[in-house]
Motif scaffolding. Structure first.
Motif, PDB file in Angstrom:
ATOM      1  N   GLY A 147       0.823  -1.207   0.000  1.00  0.00           N
ATOM      2  CA  GLY A 147       0.000   0.000   0.000  1.00  0.00           C
ATOM      3  C   GLY A 147       0.856   1.256   0.000  1.00  0.00           C
ATOM      4  N   ILE A 148       1.916   1.257   0.821  1.00  0.00           N
ATOM      5  CA  ILE A 148       2.853   2.389   0.838  1.00  0.00           C
ATOM      6  C   ILE A 148       3.473   2.587  -0.534  1.00  0.00           C
ATOM      7  CG2 ILE A 148       5.061   3.198   1.748  1.00  0.00           C
ATOM      8  CD1 ILE A 148       4.348   1.798   4.391  1.00  0.00           C
ATOM      9  N   THR A 149       3.901   1.481  -1.138  1.00  0.00           N
ATOM     10  CA  THR A 149       4.536   1.551  -2.452  1.00  0.00           C
ATOM     11  C   THR A 149       3.579   2.094  -3.505  1.00  0.00           C
ATOM     12  OG1 THR A 149       5.904  -0.354  -1.869  1.00  0.00           O
ATOM     13  CG2 THR A 149       5.771   0.215  -4.195  1.00  0.00           C
ATOM     14  N   THR A 150       2.330   1.624  -3.467  1.00  0.00           N
ATOM     15  CA  THR A 150       1.332   2.098  -4.432  1.00  0.00           C
ATOM     16  C   THR A 150       1.058   3.587  -4.247  1.00  0.00           C
ATOM     17  OG1 THR A 150       0.293  -0.089  -4.419  1.00  0.00           O
ATOM     18  CG2 THR A 150      -1.007   1.734  -5.297  1.00  0.00           C
ATOM     19  N   TRP A 151       0.939   4.012  -2.989  1.00  0.00           N
ATOM     20  CA  TRP A 151       0.690   5.434  -2.705  1.00  0.00           C
ATOM     21  C   TRP A 151       1.841   6.296  -3.216  1.00  0.00           C
ATOM     22  CZ3 TRP A 151       3.391   8.254   1.325  1.00  0.00           C
ATOM     23  CH2 TRP A 151       2.944   9.578   1.467  1.00  0.00           C
ATOM     24  N   VAL A 152       3.060   5.856  -2.950  1.00  0.00           N
ATOM     25  CA  VAL A 152       4.226   6.627  -3.381  1.00  0.00           C
ATOM     26  C   VAL A 152       4.349   6.639  -4.896  1.00  0.00           C
ATOM     27  CG1 VAL A 152       6.746   6.660  -3.360  1.00  0.00           C
ATOM     28  CG2 VAL A 152       5.499   6.309  -1.234  1.00  0.00           C
ATOM     29  N   SER A 153       4.030   5.509  -5.545  1.00  0.00           N
ATOM     30  CA  SER A 153       4.202   5.420  -6.996  1.00  0.00           C
ATOM     31  C   SER A 153       3.284   6.385  -7.738  1.00  0.00           C
ATOM     32  CB  SER A 153       3.935   3.992  -7.466  1.00  0.00           C
ATOM     33  OG  SER A 153       2.573   3.647  -7.282  1.00  0.00           O
ATOM     34  N   ARG A 154       2.222   6.853  -7.096  1.00  0.00           N
ATOM     35  CA  ARG A 154       1.325   7.811  -7.744  1.00  0.00           C
ATOM     36  C   ARG A 154       1.907   9.214  -7.767  1.00  0.00           C
ATOM     37  NH1 ARG A 154      -4.339   5.886  -4.846  1.00  0.00           N
ATOM     38  NH2 ARG A 154      -4.521   3.881  -5.947  1.00  0.00           N
ATOM     39  N   ARG A 155       2.915   9.430  -6.918  1.00  0.00           N
ATOM     40  CA  ARG A 155       3.573  10.737  -6.899  1.00  0.00           C
ATOM     41  C   ARG A 155       4.665  10.744  -7.964  1.00  0.00           C
ATOM     42  NH1 ARG A 155       4.595  12.408  -0.728  1.00  0.00           N
ATOM     43  NH2 ARG A 155       4.970  14.375  -1.823  1.00  0.00           N
ATOM     44  N   ARG A 156       5.193  11.904  -8.204  1.00  0.00           N
ATOM     45  CA  ARG A 156       6.202  12.064  -9.261  1.00  0.00           C
ATOM     46  C   ARG A 156       7.470  11.281  -8.906  1.00  0.00           C
ATOM     47  NH1 ARG A 156      10.237  15.972 -10.114  1.00  0.00           N
ATOM     48  NH2 ARG A 156       9.597  16.984  -8.181  1.00  0.00           N
ATOM     49  N   GLY A 198      10.671   3.401  -5.570  1.00  0.00           N
ATOM     50  CA  GLY A 198      11.943   4.095  -5.446  1.00  0.00           C
ATOM     51  C   GLY A 198      12.359   4.292  -3.996  1.00  0.00           C
ATOM     52  N   MET A 199      13.182   5.316  -3.743  1.00  0.00           N
ATOM     53  CA  MET A 199      13.735   5.540  -2.414  1.00  0.00           C
ATOM     54  C   MET A 199      12.671   5.940  -1.390  1.00  0.00           C
ATOM     55  SD  MET A 199      16.235   5.536  -0.316  1.00  0.00           S
ATOM     56  CE  MET A 199      17.857   5.572  -1.111  1.00  0.00           C
ATOM     57  N   ARG A 200      11.670   6.674  -1.816  1.00  0.00           N
ATOM     58  CA  ARG A 200      10.676   7.143  -0.852  1.00  0.00           C
ATOM     59  C   ARG A 200       9.922   5.955  -0.233  1.00  0.00           C
ATOM     60  NH1 ARG A 200       8.815  12.320  -0.568  1.00  0.00           N
ATOM     61  NH2 ARG A 200       9.418  12.727  -2.720  1.00  0.00           N
ATOM     62  N   ALA A 201       9.433   5.050  -1.074  1.00  0.00           N
ATOM     63  CA  ALA A 201       8.719   3.877  -0.557  1.00  0.00           C
ATOM     64  C   ALA A 201       9.657   2.981   0.251  1.00  0.00           C
ATOM     65  CB  ALA A 201       8.110   3.089  -1.709  1.00  0.00           C
ATOM     66  N   THR A 202      10.870   2.784  -0.261  1.00  0.00           N
ATOM     67  CA  THR A 202      11.835   1.934   0.435  1.00  0.00           C
ATOM     68  C   THR A 202      12.132   2.474   1.824  1.00  0.00           C
ATOM     69  OG1 THR A 202      12.840   1.264  -1.672  1.00  0.00           O
ATOM     70  CG2 THR A 202      14.163   0.973   0.314  1.00  0.00           C
TER      71      THR A 202
END
Length: 530
Positions: free
Chosen positions: A22-31, A179-183
């Motif tokens: 869920g975190i990864t999906t949320w982050v992937s929607r951002r630039r 990317g780095m934000r989700a990781t």
């Protein structure tokens, strides 16, 4: 293990996977299209957030499963890993963290290439970084296989293999989409879970022995079968001169290797300033130090409560000591408390593995895209963006790590990480320190430092008892063992420094004084830092 263990542990683990996806999906929607967003999370993390993420990155399966297992099996000698992993952070804090943040952008090669001819330096440093990352990933895969073997009662080799493949697939998803934000957020969540679980187990062990640590040690020594020798040096590393040299070699690798680990160095680029990088290191030292102190209690607790023979019977390398300890502390096999505590520990260990492999995969894919691809591509050819290449590289690195993890499934995870640390200390640390502190360092010196440490380290491992010549080797039925030590650090680390010096003094190139002065000012003051 009972069906209750399996169902509850898998349920908890599935919950963690769902949250992190869920975190990864949320982050992937951002630039995520820019390199700065993908590699460094936009450099927006606070020192505390980054400190927790570094701790989450560093407290791997080797720490939670491997170190406690080694202490449970070998007592005092297992403590070397605790001391080495922790002392290494002093090197990072005083020599690396702030300077690397000021001099680089995304990778180790950025720091070195600022003063040198970029192409050969980036190829060398990128190759070394990917090699270290893959070795580290293998250890995490082995930890995943050990947990599943315990969870499923060692009834299915295919189940172990599919679990390793599943972990590899998840890490590719985390990196390529988030990317780095989700990781980073995955690592923060994992660090909190791991520290909480470790505190609970430590308290339960101390309660079992009425808060008397001396009583715990005596019970561990009595149950070990070695008596007082269990609490003295030499049980694993004191039998012969080769064992003692192995002890020194491993210590050097652990203390010096952390400062050369690509996934640790890349974390210092996720904060906005060098001061924040230094404060991140301080936060991580506090968290990691507390964690390793608790692993000492857990290791001796496993020896005293479970017994080394039971630990060794479950997994010859000791990787399942903590889950077995949790099972016993909760009330034993078949009890509700034992089932719940075992399931929680197994789920936390799985979470640990997933978070760490995501960080390592991101660092290695960054090296492939930012260093290797950018250096090898032809300037006039149509090229893909670095971020796209990094996502593809994550898939390739995942496949390699899965294959090697299946091959090395019977080795101790802390031991495997020791090999990764040896390669990092041999190839990455010399070139990093020379680039930061030696005014006359040249391109040839940089390239020779990397390959002069990397090639001997890998070569000596291939010729060591780790690969062949003993019943515990990767290939026990063949014997091409010519190097007696299991860890090559005592030979390969000096060779890396020597090669860097030799390459520099034999080079016709004159070091660029202006670039060194610029690097020195930037590293010490932060002026001009990205």
């Amino acid at each position: 293990m009972t069906g209750g263990h399996q169902a509850l542990a898998l349920l908890l683990f599935s919950g963690f996977v769902a949250v992190t996806l869920g975190i990864t999906t949320w982050v992937s929607r951002r630039r995520q299209g820019t390199a700065e967003e993908f590699y460094a999370g936009g450099r927006l993390f606070t020192p505390m957030e980054n400190g927790f993420a570094i701790a989450g990155d560093y407290m791997s399966a080797a720490s939670f499963l491997g170190v406690t297992g080694l202490i449970a099996l070998y007592g005092y000698d297992g403590l070397l890993y605790v001391v080495g992993f922790l002392v290494a952070w002093l090197v990072v804090l005083f020599l690396v963290a702030e300077l690397v943040r000021n001099c680089g952008r995304f990778t180790l090669a950025d720091v070195v290439a600022a003063r040198m001819s970029e192409r050969p330096v980036r190829i060398a440093a990128g190759t070394s970084s990917v090699t270290v990352s893959v070795l580290y990933l293998v250890a995490q895969m082995v930890g995943a296989g050990s947990l599943v073997a315990l969870l499923l009662g060692r009834t299915s080799g295919a189940a172990q293999a599919w679990t390793v493949i599943g972990v590899g697939a998840l890490m590719v998803i985390y990196v390529s989409l988030g990317g780095m934000r989700a990781t980073t957020w995955i690592q923060i969540v994992k660090a909190v879970l791991l520290l909480t679980g470790t505190v609970v187990l430590t308290v339960l062990v101390l309660v079992r022995f009425h808060g008397d640590f001396d009583r715990l040690l005596v019970a561990a020594a009595d149950r070990s079968g070695h008596g007082s020798a269990f609490l003295a040096p030499g049980l694993k590393y004191g039998g012969s001169w080769t064992a003692r040299l192995d002890f020194i070699s491993l210590g050097l690798a652990l203390v010096l290797g952390t400062a050369g680990l690509p996934h640790i160095l890349s974390r210092f680029y996720t904060v906005p300033t060098a001061r924040a990088a230094r404060r991140s290191a301080v936060w991580s030292i506090g968290l990691i130090g507390g964690f390793y102190l608790m692993t000492i209690v857990l290791g001796f607790g496993a020896a005293a409560v479970v017994g080394p023979q039971t630990v060794r019977g479950s997994n010859a390398a000791g990787n399942t000591a903590v889950p077995l300890l949790a099972l016993d502390l909760g009330g034993g096999a078949g009890s509700t408390g034992g089932t719940v505590l075992f399931a929680i520990v197994a789920a936390v260990a799985f979470a640990t593995i997933l978070a760490v492999v995501a960080g390592i995969t991101l660092a290695s894919s960054a090296s492939v895209a930012h260093d290797l691809y950018a250096s090898l591509r032809r300037s006039h050819a149509k090229t893909r963006s670095e971020v796209a290449v990094a996502r593809v590289a994550a898939v390739g690195i995942g496949v390699v790590a899965i294959a090697l993890g299946l091959l090395a499934r019977d080795l101790n995870v802390a031991f495997l990480v020791g090999l990764a640390f040896a390669v990092a200390a041999s190839a990455n640390l010399p070139v990093l320190l020379y680039a930061l502190f030696w005014r006359g360092f040249t391109t040839r010196g940089a390239v020779w430092a990397v390959y002069g440490g990397l090639i001997p380290a890998l070569g000596l491992v291939l010729l060591s008892p780790v690969v062949s010549g003993s019943p515990d080797s990767l290939f026990p039925d063949v014997d091409f063992q010519y190097f007696p030590l299991q860890n090559p650090g005592i030979v390969s680390i000096p060779l890396g420094f020597l090669a860097g010096w030799l390459g520099t003094v034999t080079s016709d190139e004159v070091a660029d004084e202006a670039k060194y002065a610029e690097t020195e000012v930037r590293s010490l003051t932060g002026a001009g830092a990205v």
